[in-house]
Design an enzyme around this catalytic site. Structure first.
Site, PDB file in Angstrom:
ATOM      1  CG  HIS A 188      -9.069  -1.077   4.623  1.00  0.00           C
ATOM      2  ND1 HIS A 188      -9.400  -1.264   2.949  1.00  0.00           N
ATOM      3  CD2 HIS A 188      -8.919  -0.262   5.121  1.00  0.00           C
ATOM      4  CE1 HIS A 188      -9.228  -0.092   2.310  1.00  0.00           C
ATOM      5  NE2 HIS A 188      -8.060   0.494   3.455  1.00  0.00           N
ATOM      6  CG  ASP A 189     -11.310   2.539   3.411  1.00  0.00           C
ATOM      7  OD1 ASP A 189     -10.646   2.873   2.703  1.00  0.00           O
ATOM      8  OD2 ASP A 189     -10.933   2.778   4.660  1.00  0.00           O
ATOM      9  CG  ASP A 216      -4.543   5.713   1.369  1.00  0.00           C
ATOM     10  OD1 ASP A 216      -5.482   4.954   0.987  1.00  0.00           O
ATOM     11  OD2 ASP A 216      -4.023   6.335   1.850  1.00  0.00           O
ATOM     12  CD  GLU A 270      -8.514   4.512  -1.516  1.00  0.00           C
ATOM     13  OE1 GLU A 270      -7.644   4.883  -1.402  1.00  0.00           O
ATOM     14  OE2 GLU A 270      -9.689   4.230  -0.735  1.00  0.00           O
ATOM     15  CG  ASP A 317      -2.388   0.757   1.058  1.00  0.00           C
ATOM     16  OD1 ASP A 317      -3.134  -0.309   1.754  1.00  0.00           O
ATOM     17  OD2 ASP A 317      -2.086   1.052   0.443  1.00  0.00           O
TER      18      ASP A 317
HETATM   19  O1  TEU Z   1      -9.569   5.857   1.853  1.00  0.00           O
HETATM   20  C1  TEU Z   1      -9.866   6.801   1.409  1.00  0.00           C
HETATM   21  C2  TEU Z   1     -11.328   7.314   1.312  1.00  0.00           C
HETATM   22  O2  TEU Z   1     -11.935   7.506   0.442  1.00  0.00           O
HETATM   23  C3  TEU Z   1     -11.916   6.197   1.971  1.00  0.00           C
HETATM   24  O3  TEU Z   1     -11.436   6.760   3.303  1.00  0.00           O
HETATM   25  C4  TEU Z   1     -13.181   6.711   2.021  1.00  0.00           C
HETATM   26  O4  TEU Z   1     -13.083   7.822   1.824  1.00  0.00           O
HETATM   27  C5  TEU Z   1     -14.331   6.216   3.375  1.00  0.00           C
HETATM   28  O5  TEU Z   1     -13.761   5.566   4.008  1.00  0.00           O
HETATM   29  C6  TEU Z   1     -15.036   6.773   3.151  1.00  0.00           C
HETATM   30  O6  TEU Z   1     -15.747   5.964   2.276  1.00  0.00           O
HETATM   31  C7  TEU Z   1      -7.759   5.366   2.369  1.00  0.00           C
HETATM   32  C8  TEU Z   1      -7.756   4.177   3.400  1.00  0.00           C
HETATM   33  O7  TEU Z   1      -8.298   3.385   2.135  1.00  0.00           O
HETATM   34  C9  TEU Z   1      -8.660   4.703   3.826  1.00  0.00           C
HETATM   35  O8  TEU Z   1      -8.438   3.294   5.042  1.00  0.00           O
HETATM   36  C10 TEU Z   1      -7.770   5.643   4.549  1.00  0.00           C
HETATM   37  O9  TEU Z   1      -7.983   5.654   6.187  1.00  0.00           O
HETATM   38  C11 TEU Z   1      -7.830   7.077   4.233  1.00  0.00           C
HETATM   39  O10 TEU Z   1      -7.195   6.619   2.181  1.00  0.00           O
HETATM   40  C12 TEU Z   1      -6.609   7.585   4.554  1.00  0.00           C
HETATM   41  O11 TEU Z   1      -5.957   7.532   3.819  1.00  0.00           O
END
Ligand code: TEU
Ligand code: CA
Length: 586
Positions: free
Chosen positions: A350-351, A222, A276, A99
């Site tokens: 995971h989000d 990310d 992403e 990542d």
């Molecule tokens: O996620 C960015 C992101 O778009 C998500 O945080 C999203 O905005 C939120 O979960 C609602 O959908 C990346 C990573 O995947 C996330 O785990 C991190 O918290 C974030 O960036 C910051 O690094």
């Protein structure tokens, strides 16, 4: 699609190490825990592992707040453990992508400490600005609340602009040491790097080279389309943006220049990169992808992750999504990137909440899990399995905020409560149960024992009580399980070129329950060489299927189904709840 690539023919397995497997009983997953499960990954048949961050971090955002990009966080293990994992994966023909979290660092990173102290060469590694004075009138009329910015009552200053954090509240924090505000589009402990500074880019490219030299096969990047901010940092204009200011800092003015430079300077030709890219449409995506784009292999887009947002466009509200919307959204990406650029295929990570709970049915848990898998494995693109998806894991039944660990949920709830958003605690909890990222972060369920075989200690986050029925051990023992269905789909993708490279054509677009499409390989004069037909019945009830004439008649065989199917004819019939079928037509 003449330009073949290993990452187009792969299935990727995403590991959130904190919740995957704990080898030393401290209740937190670790690298040695992943090594213990290498044969499991091999048996499932995945080709690539995407490992979420394991770098040095204070864990404000579970590793997405990096304090040293070249060191392994001690609770995950040592660099030797990481090397053992890489070697174990490569020995099994499985590749590893790491990542890349470079839109921001942790506030404990040496760069931020130096920048805060205005050390020579680090002053503008981040975004430091003076605040705006608050007029007496604004103050008297209560249109300015210092608490909104975590400021003491007597400070009469507002942030440099009106941008908000994805985690709620202002995207700016006032720093006493430097006497200025700094930008963080996520948590205040995740300051945004200033990519306009060429030294920032150099440091990132060096760090990427460090990891490629160690043998990795690529990166997941990310929020990579947030890294360019307009120099003058103007206020946001778009009231409907996912967060205030996103219209300014999503796909900023130099984002393509930076992404192209990352690929030119720091990514080997045969590596895989998946960006992403929050809030981006398919036309913008095409500019990032492929050699005639910025060099990126594929992107995670979020269009299908926004369908159940409430009418105010906020993630912290909810509305029903429809099959027709889901079909139209994913079809836009299938048709938009057909051959030009490449899709990633996912319905959770995971989000995001667990896909069975969000897009499937907890009543028909197994059938809907299999239907959603059939969708992901017969679309064009690279499928991503998020750990636990392959056994049909579901959301966690939160009973209180005390069970929540996720900074995104906790900060947003704090801000929303301050703004009086919830009518009751029940409404708040209902939304947390539906939306919280922690739904995906409860421990992987290996067996029916006390902590689902995840740890011998006290797990850092509660284990889902349904692990007694939903776990790897019982799924692997049952040939008709979700796990075996995933395993069969993965091997099917390895055998069937048409499922990887065939073009996608949607049928019955207006149907509000059925999703029906073909995948087709034709030769140069357009003669059909191979063709499959996918038929999916979304929902807990039966649906009449009336096949279009173009596909009706005798199929060669049924290559996938989640119910017993005794005929190879594609004809009018009643499909059962969450029934999924894939026919070979040619
Ligand atoms: O996620 C960015 C992101 O778009 C998500 O945080 C999203 O905005 C939120 O979960 C609602 O959908 C990346 C990573 O995947 C996330 O785990 C991190 O918290 C974030 O960036 C910051 O690094
Ligand atoms: Ca551990």
């Amino acid at each position: 699609d003449d330009d073949r690539a290993w990452w187009k023919e792969s299935v990727v397995y995403q590991i959130y190490p904190r919740s995957f497997n704990d080898s030393n009983g401290d209740g937190i997953g670790d690298l040695q825990g992943v090594v213990e499960k290498l044969d499991y990954l091999d048996a499932l048949g995945v080709d690539v592992v995407w490992l979420c961050p394991v770098y040095e971090s204070p864990n404000v955002d579970n590793g997405y707040d990096v304090s040293d990009y070249r060191a392994i966080l001690d609770t995950f293990g040592t660099m030797a453990d990481w090397e053992a994992l890489l070697e174990g994966l490569h020995d099994r023909g499985i590749r590893l992508i790491m990542d890349l979290v470079v839109n921001h660092t942790s506030d404990e990173h040496a760069w931020f400490r130096r920048s805060r102290a205005e050390e020579e060469g680090y002053e503008d590694f981040y975004f430091w600005r003076d605040g705006e004075p608050v007029s007496e009138a604004e103050y008297e009329e209560g249109r300015y609340d210092p608490a909104e910015y975590g400021l003491p009552r007597d400070v009469r200053e507002r942030p440099p602009n009106d941008w908000e954090s994805f985690f709620g509240g202002s995207a700016w924090t006032f720093d006493e040491e430097r006497g200025q505000w700094y930008l963080h589009v996520f948590d205040e402990r995740q300051p945004d790097l200033n990519w306009a500074n060429p030294r920032v880019r150099e440091e990132v490219f060096d760090m990427m080279e460090f990891w490629f030299d160690r043998g990795i096969d690529g990166f997941r990047m990310d929020v990579i389309n947030l890294i360019s901010k307009p120099e003058e940092l103007p206020d946001g204009e778009d009231e409907t943006a996912i967060v205030r200011g996103a219209d300014e800092f999503v796909n900023g003015p130099r984002v393509h220049e930076y992404v192209r430079q990352i690929h030119d300077e720091a990514v080997p030709d045969d590596a895989m990169t998946v960006g992403e890219m929050v809030e981006m449409d398919v036309d913008e995506a095409r500019q990032f992808l492929g050699e005639d784009g910025d060099g990126m292999s594929m992107a995670f887009n979020f269009d299908h992750m926004r369908l159940d947002f409430g009418p105010d466009g906020s993630r912290w509200s909810k509305a029903d999504w429809s099959v027709r919307e889901l079909k139209a959204t994913i079809t836009r990406w299938q048709e938009g990137l057909d051959g030009e650029g490449w899709n990633s295929l996912y319905l959770n990570n995971h989000d995001e909440p667990r896909m069975v709970s969000r897009f499937g049915s907890e009543r028909y848990r197994r059938e809907s899990a299999m239907l959603l898998a059939t969708l992901l494995y017969t679309l064009q693109g690279t499928p991503f399995i998020y750990q636990g998806e392959e056994i049909g894991m579901t959301n966690y039944p939160f009973t209180s905020l005390g069970e929540v660990r996720d900074v995104d949920t906790l900060r947003n709830v704090e801000t929303l409560e301050r703004r009086g958003r919830f009518a009751s605690d029940d409404e708040l909890l209902d939304l947390v149960r539906y939306r919280s990222r922690d739904n995906a972060r409860t421990p992987m369920q290996w067996d029916s024992s006390l902590s689902a075989g995840f740890t011998d200690g006290e797990p850092w986050i509660p284990v889902n009580p349904n692990h007694e029925e939903v776990n790897v051990e019982s799924e692997r023992a049952d040939p008709d399980s979700v796990w075996h269905y995933y395993r069969d789909l993965i091997s099917l993708r390895h055998e069937e070129d048409v499922l990887v490279y065939g073009s996608y054509d949607l049928l019955l677009p207006e149907h509000d329950r059925l999703w029906v499409y073909t995948r087709t390989v034709t030769d140069e004069d357009g003669t059909i060489e191979e063709q499959t037909l996918t038929v999916l019945n979304f929902g807990d009830t039966e649906t009449e299927f009336e096949p279009p004439a173009s596909v009706a008649g005798d199929a060669e065989e049924v290559i996938v189904s989640n119910y017993d199917v005794d005929s190879t004819r594609v004809e009018r019939e009643t499909l059962r709840p969450w029934e999924a079928r894939v026919y070979r037509l040619a």
